[in-house]
Design a protein around this motif. Structure first.
Motif, short mmCIF file in Angstrom:
data_model
loop_
_atom_site.label_atom_id
_atom_site.label_comp_id
_atom_site.label_asym_id
_atom_site.label_seq_id
_atom_site.Cartn_x
_atom_site.Cartn_y
_atom_site.Cartn_z
N PHE A 140 -59.14 -25.52 42.75
CA PHE A 140 -59.47 -26.45 43.83
C PHE A 140 -59.69 -25.71 45.14
CE2 PHE A 140 -57.95 -29.03 47.42
CZ PHE A 140 -58.88 -30.04 47.38
N ARG A 141 -58.82 -24.78 45.47
CA ARG A 141 -58.95 -24.01 46.71
C ARG A 141 -60.21 -23.15 46.70
NH1 ARG A 141 -59.58 -23.26 51.54
NH2 ARG A 141 -58.69 -21.44 52.53
N LEU A 142 -60.52 -22.55 45.56
CA LEU A 142 -61.72 -21.73 45.49
C LEU A 142 -62.99 -22.57 45.60
CD1 LEU A 142 -60.68 -19.17 42.76
CD2 LEU A 142 -60.99 -18.75 45.20
N ARG A 143 -62.96 -23.80 45.10
CA ARG A 143 -64.14 -24.67 45.24
C ARG A 143 -64.39 -24.99 46.71
NH1 ARG A 143 -61.69 -26.71 40.82
NH2 ARG A 143 -62.76 -26.26 38.89
N GLN A 144 -63.35 -25.04 47.52
CA GLN A 144 -63.53 -25.26 48.96
C GLN A 144 -64.21 -24.07 49.62
OE1 GLN A 144 -59.45 -25.94 50.12
NE2 GLN A 144 -59.77 -28.16 50.20
#
Length: 100
Positions: A3-7
């Motif tokens: 999730f954080r990497l998709r941001q």
């Protein structure tokens, strides 16, 4: 972590992988268990360029002809999320990233 990497898609980041290899570049895509990055270094060449069908006996190559595989300054690297030990966000923004 996905999730954080998709941001951070479209941002520059530096990853330290489990073999202490440091990879830095632009995050292109994040899958369910992998990250795809555009890395700022030249890739090792794995294939021989195709040979010309008819070899010219003239030693001076035609400057208008292009190389069969032009050398690029970047390449794509894909690695597993499980291999990531450390992440540094390198865009300079305060994040969740608005620097796209």
């Amino acid at each position: 972590m996905g999730f954080r990497l998709r941001q951070l898609i479209g941002c520059y980041a530096e990853f330290t992988l489990e073999d202490d290899k440091v990879v830095h570049g632009k995050i292109c895509h994040v899958g369910s268990n992998f990250v795809e990055m555009l890395v700022d270094e030249s890739a090792p060449q794995t294939e021989d360029p195709p040979k010309a069908a008819a070899e010219d006996k003239n030693d001076d190559p035609d400057p208008k002809e292009k190389e069969p595989y032009p050398k690029k300054k970047t390449h794509t690297m894909i690695f597993s999320l499980e291999k990531i030990n450390h992440l540094k966000h390198r865009c300079g923004c305060t994040g969740p990233c608005g620097c796209k």
